[in-house]
Design an enzyme around this catalytic site. Structure first.
Site, PDB file in Angstrom:
ATOM      1  CB  THR A 389      27.460  41.732  34.119  1.00 14.12           C
ATOM      2  OG1 THR A 389      28.781  42.246  34.146  1.00 14.12           O
ATOM      3  CG2 THR A 389      26.978  41.455  35.499  1.00 14.12           C
ATOM      4  CB  THR A 407      30.246  39.877  35.779  1.00 15.56           C
ATOM      5  OG1 THR A 407      30.697  40.439  34.566  1.00 15.56           O
ATOM      6  CG2 THR A 407      31.247  40.197  36.878  1.00 15.56           C
ATOM      7  CD  GLU A 428      34.917  41.178  36.919  1.00 16.47           C
ATOM      8  OE1 GLU A 428      34.427  42.258  36.556  1.00 16.47           O
ATOM      9  OE2 GLU A 428      34.436  40.072  36.600  1.00 16.47           O
ATOM     10  CG  ASP A 431      35.335  45.913  36.554  1.00 19.85           C
ATOM     11  OD1 ASP A 431      35.210  46.651  35.566  1.00 19.85           O
ATOM     12  OD2 ASP A 431      34.470  45.100  36.902  1.00 19.85           O
ATOM     13  CB  SER A 461      28.938  49.206  37.972  1.00 18.78           C
ATOM     14  OG  SER A 461      29.991  50.094  37.773  1.00 18.78           O
TER      15      SER A 461
HETATM   16  N1  GLY Z   1      32.452  43.871  35.615  1.00 21.79           N
HETATM   17  C1  GLY Z   1      31.473  44.878  35.677  1.00 21.79           C
HETATM   18  C2  GLY Z   1      31.273  45.377  37.063  1.00 21.79           C
HETATM   19  O1  GLY Z   1      31.479  44.648  38.014  1.00 21.79           O
HETATM   20  O2  GLY Z   1      30.944  46.521  37.217  1.00 21.79           O
END
Ligand code: GLY
Length: 580
Positions: A389, A407, A428, A431, A461
């Site tokens: 990210t 990210t 993604e 996640d 996060s």
């Molecule tokens: N892809 C890492 C986050 O969004 O936590």
């Protein structure tokens, strides 16, 4: 002694040095007592500042400010520029969050997180036996979620920008078409992710030059990406979501076995949300609401330490480290259970952030003994209520601040570049919780609340944050690093607000990470001295076998003495702060 040494000159220079030291010595005594425990001094700016991981992108942001643009114009220009100069995380094919505080005192949170495609459901990554298909959510075409970055940048510009769209895209387009000279950080970034890129022919051709690796000093031109940026410059976000780029992306994804359709792209919307607000001592904190867990955990950890005099414990002491780690474990235990996309599930924020709940959590920390993670259960709120990210922070001369984290998830995302577009696609989907109770790429355990559903946003996060004192912004920061983001932001916030470090020292100071499960502390190289480690081990703490550096904080801190902003940037990836 080397007899060839020009002795006279040598002694003359010794005398001069001694004289200079004696004359200037009292000046050192007049400096503020602290000095810098940092890799470099902070950068001060009487007007605007732009802190990013990439010096070329920082300069793009500063040049937009110099041309009369505001922080939003600069943030959009930087967002597109990083997609060219920092392809591991800067992106068009990913998503993120922009926290905005405008000069009129209003704040806003632009959520341009990716969404699950319509064809994905909670069993998307499971085989016939219900087991996770290894790698399916992290590599290749099926790992891609519908990207949000272009919509997010367009919304940020539409709501807050002053300069024409074409003008803010132009620097990125030029960097792609004319190329830029690659430095050591760029080459190292590619080297360490070669294996991921090698598997996909388009990525291999563009980023690995089909085996003729880029060397420091080479010019890197990205013709396909230049084409995509030209389309976006001419036609705006519609080029990406329904026009020429959309058609190329969907064709490439289909050919590679992915499921994103033109409808998924057409239906994508960036949304505005109220920032999450909380307090730490005299400070007001604005941070990321769900679908990020980052802001909630940041506020919870600061809340647990509200009454502690952390300065008295001494930065880096066993007691200080112990307290921080125990705080992290408790917050991450709750993350494993309670958070998900607020458009799909309820997030029990009120209860999670209630001062009496946080005080109870704090009271349960034994200051002489580590609590094994197995014994820390997520709180009960049941009566219904990724390297990765990159982050950048921009402040302009009028006081508008943009704290933006975006990210591709893993470095270079899914590894896939959509043919004919030069656009790297995210992974993604990892996640989400592919199977509740099974760890994702970051080892995070997550619940059904974060299960995959069409159009749902995966739990994040990312923690873009702005801190105010007496109603005025004084700190803005964020970081990459999956779950380590939250703890990086937490520690840099404490370093500045509670320990009084300058912004560069606060970023450079070694950090710790604990995420409840697995029950072990991650530390940075040379970050914990052996005596401290022994004390902590005797208290029951486990340390991971390896230490590595995490986070890449880009931040600005208001310097009350100089009455201007100071900028800091983690120098380990080569980041820099540019001045308007
Ligand atoms: N892809 C890492 C986050 O969004 O936590």
């Amino acid at each position: 002694m080397n007899d060839a040494l020009p002795r006279t000159g040598f002694f003359r220079s010794r005398i001069l040095t001694t004289l200079v030291l004696w004359i200037t010595f009292p000046l050192f005594l007049l400096q503020p007592s602290q000095g810098y425990g940092a890799s470099r001094a902070p950068v001060w700016g009487p007007r605007g500042l732009v802190a990013t991981v990439s010096p070329a992108a920082s300069e793009v942001g500063a040049s937009i400010l110099r041309q009369g643009g505001n922080a939003a114009d600069a943030a959009v220009a930087v967002g597109f520029a990083l997609a060219v100069t920092w392809p591991a995380a800067g992106n068009l094919g990913g998503g993120g969050f922009a926290l905005v505080r405008s000069q009129d005192g209003k704040s806003n949170f632009i959520d341009y997180r990716e969404t699950a495609p319509a064809a994905a459901d909670k069993n998307f990554y499971l085989d016939a036996k219900g087991e996770i298909i290894p790698g399916a959510s992290t590599r290749g075409f099926r790992a891609i979620a519908t990207p949000g970055t272009v919509a997010g940048m367009a919304l940020l510009h539409k709501k807050y920008g002053k300069l024409p769209w074409k003008k803010v895209i132009e620097p990125a387009r030029r960097l792609a078409v004319e190329g830029f000279i690659v430095d050591q950080s760029f080459v190292s970034m590619l080297e360490s992710h070669k294996e991921r890129l090698e598997k996909f022919p388009v990525s291999r051709r563009i980023f690995l030059k089909n085996g003729k690796d880029l060397k420091v000093g080479d010019r890197f031109v990205q013709t396909d990406l230049g084409w995509s940026l030209t389309q976006i410059q001419k036609s705006g976000e519609s080029a990406f979501y329904s026009g020429t780029i959309a058609k190329r992306m969907v064709a490439a994804i289909k050919k590679g076995g992915g499921v994103i359709t033109l409808d998924d792209l057409k239906n994508y919307k960036a949304v505005e949300r109220a920032p999450l607000e909380g307090r730490y001592k005299n400070y007001q904190i604005l941070t990321a609401p769900p679908p990020s867990s980052g802001g909630a955990l940041l506020l919870a950890m600061l809340g647990m330490l509200e009454k502690d005099d952390v300065q008295a414990l001494g930065f880096g002491s066993a007691a200080y480290n112990h307290l921080l780690v125990e705080t992290m474990k408790r917050a991450f235990a709750d993350r494993s259970e309670w958070f998900g996309d607020p458009d799909f599930v309820q997030n029990p924020l009120k209860k999670f952030l209630a001062p009496d709940y946080l005080a109870k959590r704090r009271a349960n920390i034994n200051m002489s003994k580590a609590t094994p993670s197995q014994e820390i259960k997520p709180g009960d709120f049941s009566d219904k209520e990724s390297q990765d990210t990159t982050h950048y922070t921009i402040v302009d001369a009028q006081g508008m601040i943009i704290s933006n984290t975006y990210t591709l998830n893993g470095s270079f995302g899914s590894g896939v570049t959509a043919e004919g577009t030069g656009i790297l696609m995210n992974n993604e989907m990892d996640d989400f919780s592919s199977k509740p109770g099974s760890p994702n790429m970051y080892g995070l355990l997550q619940s059904d609340r974060n299960a995959i559903a069409p159009k749902k946003r995966p739990l994040s996060s990312m923690t873009p944050t702005i801190v105010l004192e007496g109603g005025k912004p004084i700190l803005a920061l964020g970081s990459p690093g999956g779950p380590t983001i939250i703890n990086s932001v937490f520690q840099v916030t404490l370093n500045t607000l509670a320990l009084g470090m300058d912004i560069q020292t606060a970023i450079d100071a070694p950090k710790l990470h604990h995420q409840w499960m697995p029950d072990r502390i991650l530390s940075e190289p040379w970050g914990v001295n052996p005596d401290t480690k022994k004390i902590m081990q005797s208290m029951g703490h486990n340390f991971g076998d390896r230490s590595f550096h995490f986070g890449d904080v880009q931040a600005v801190l208001y310097d009350k003495e100089r009455k201007q902003w100071s900028g800091g940037s983690d120098s380990r990836h080569g980041g820099s702060v540019a001045v308007e």
